[in-house]
Every structure is written in C-alpha cells, then in structure tokens.
Design an enzyme around this catalytic site. Structure first.
Site: not given
Ligand code: APR
Length: 279
Positions: A113, A115, A131, A202-203, A228, A246
């Site tokens: 996801q 960019v 994305h 990491g999502t 995560n 990660a």
């Molecule tokens: N390693 C693994 N996970 C991590 C780390 C790390 N070092 N640091 C943070 N995280 C986790 C957090 O706990 C969280 O669950 O990564 C996740 C990040 O979540 P979001 O900020 O929501 O990011 P993402 O899931 O990629 O968002 C999806 O939302 O706004 C849109 O388009 C944007 O692509 C993005 C989409």
C-alpha cells in the site's frame, strides 16, 4: 554475546513454532505491506497515534479528489513535500528481507500500500503498488503519466500543468474515494486466493480493498503471519504473529526459515532457489 542477541549480534526475535517451516516449505507466498514497513526508514505512518500523518493532517483535506478540486495547490504542495522528504529515505532490513523471500520461494508476490517506492529500491521485482507511487505525476484530466514537470515558483497559486492538455498535474497515487488500479488489484487478489502462506506486515488493515486480501487468503485456506508491534483487526485471525518492528522481525523470520543462509539486517541477499518465470 548476551541472551537477547543472536550469533550475528542482531537482536533475537522470537519466531513462533511452526512458522519458519511454513515459510521454508511454502510453494506460494503472498505478502501485503503497509506504512509500518517503512517506519524504520524514517517515513511516517498514517495512523500511529503521535507520529502518523493523519494525527497531524486531515485526510479529507489532502487525500481526496474533492480536496484537490477545492485546494489543488495545497494538495500538490503536501505531496511535493513528502516526495522531497523521501530523498533522504533508504530501504531498511525489512524491505530487504522481503527481497530475500522473493528469491527463495518458488512463487511470490508482494502487494504494497506504500507509495514511497522503497520496496522497488530494495530490489523487489514481483511487486504491485496498490496505491500508486509518489514519485510519479499524472494529468488530472486524462491520466497520462508525465516524466518531467517544473515545481511551482514561489507565489504561484496552482500546481504545474499537463504539457499536453493544460490540466493540473497531480500525484499518481490512489486517494480515498478512488478505485485502485484494476490490474494491480487483480494480481493481488489472485495471489491471495492461491498462496500457501500470507505475510501481512506493517499495516493497520483499516483501508479496503487491501484489508480484504488477508481475509481472502484465509478463506482460501492459506496460513497467515502478521508482523506488527501492535494488534490490528487481523490479529485474532492470524495463525502466527510477530509483535516486533518489521526491520527486526522480517530478517529474523528469513534467518529462521533458512538457517545458515539468510543474511543479517545489513547483509547481502542469499542466492536464489526460485525458478525463473514463476513469479
Ligand atoms: N514495523 C511493523 N509495523 C509497524 C511499525 C514497524 N516498525 N511501525 C508501525 N507499525 C504498524 C502500526 O502499528 C500500524 O498498525 O504499521 C501500521 C501502520 O498503519 P497505517 O498508518 O494505517 O498505514 P497503512 O496500513 O499502510 O495505511 C493504509 O491508508 O491513508 C491510507 O493510503 C494510505 O496506504 C495508506 C493506507
């Protein structure tokens, strides 16, 4: 050597029993990543409480077609600043571990996801960017990707314009309320339906349709591992969880699956065992 370090001096990460062999024996592996994978490269996530972009900015003011229609220069500038900040970012050991996995398993796809382009820069080849990519810019009217553009001069109130039709240029990313690129989503969905093991790293798994992919894989019988440090809506349905950043977890996962071969966080990728063309 202390107990919390391995033989290479890297922090010891507990890998759940059965997970290493699940990776080492998998025929098809599908990985989905989000902003957390780039956190250790210094790229902010979106939803982390204090450091996430959406803790400081309103997505409805910056990441929707209507925001761009209302305030195109504000939206352009926000993405331009993120593009600029990425110049200082480099792939981290988590990105590189996914390259190691791609080289070692017979069939692999990574759907991100993100960019930020860091997976491609790390060397991932079997990759779909669900994305879009912040480095690319396209015409807001015709969708044509533009290779070169001039950043607006100081005092300008509009984004740069398409050299072909004169419409505003916009980042080639997927905004809220927009559809994902169909081919990318189809490849990801197909990989989810046919994988043996799905890695979700990491999502927050809050944004659809990407968040549907692990559910699709599970419904099709795949096992799943979540990487995560925090729980997500997917955590209760994951077969395995590594609640560690990660950049530490993924190299440790590779090292556990292929002991004696996998590189440490700063090392070289191992040689390939995957056949060509099976990606
Ligand atoms: N390693 C693994 N996970 C991590 C780390 C790390 N070092 N640091 C943070 N995280 C986790 C957090 O706990 C969280 O669950 O990564 C996740 C990040 O979540 P979001 O900020 O929501 O990011 P993402 O899931 O990629 O968002 C999806 O939302 O706004 C849109 O388009 C944007 O692509 C993005 C989409």
């Amino acid at each position: 050597m202390s107990d919390d370090r391995n033989e290479s001096g890297h922090p010891r990460v507990p890998i759940p029993p059965g997970l290493a062999s699940a990776l080492a024996t998998a025929g098809r592996v599908f990985a989905l990543t989000g902003a957390g994978v780039s956190a250790e490269s210094g790229v902010p996530t979106f939803r982390d409480a204090l450091t996430g972009l959406w803790a400081r900015c309103d997505p409805l003011e910056l990441a929707t077609p209507s925001a761009f229609a209302r305030q195109p220069k504000l939206v352009w500038d926000w993405y331009a600043a993120r593009r600029e900040a990425l110049r200082d970012a480099a792939p981290n050991p988590g990105h590189r571990a996914l390259v190691d996995i791609e080289r070692r398993v017979p069939s692999f796809l990574l759907a991100t996801q993100n960019v930020d382009g860091l997976h491609a820069r790390a060397g991932s080849r079997s990759l779909v960017e669900l994305h879009g990519n912040l480095a690319r810019v396209r015409c807001s009217r015709e969708g044509r990707v533009v290779d070169r553009w001039d950043e607006p001069v100081e005092g300008s109130t509009t984004p740069p314009r398409c050299p072909h039709c004169g419409a505003f240029l916009r980042p080639d990313v997927v905004w809220f309320e927009e559809a994902l690129p169909a081919e990318a989503l189809e490849r990801a969905d197909d990989a989810a339906r046919h994988c043996d093991l799905m890695i979700v790293a990491g999502t927050s798994a809050e944004v659809y349709p990407a968040a549907e992919l692990p559910r699709t894989a599970r419904a099709a019988g795949a096992r799943g591992v979540e990487v995560n440090p925090r729980g997500t809506p997917l955590t209760p349905m994951a077969d395995f969880a590594i609640a560690v950043p990660a950049g530490l977890a993924l190299p440790a996962f590779v090292a556990a699956a292929w002991p004696g071969h996998a590189a440490g966080p700063d090392g070289e990728s191992p040689p390939s065992r995957a056949g060509g063309g099976a990606k």
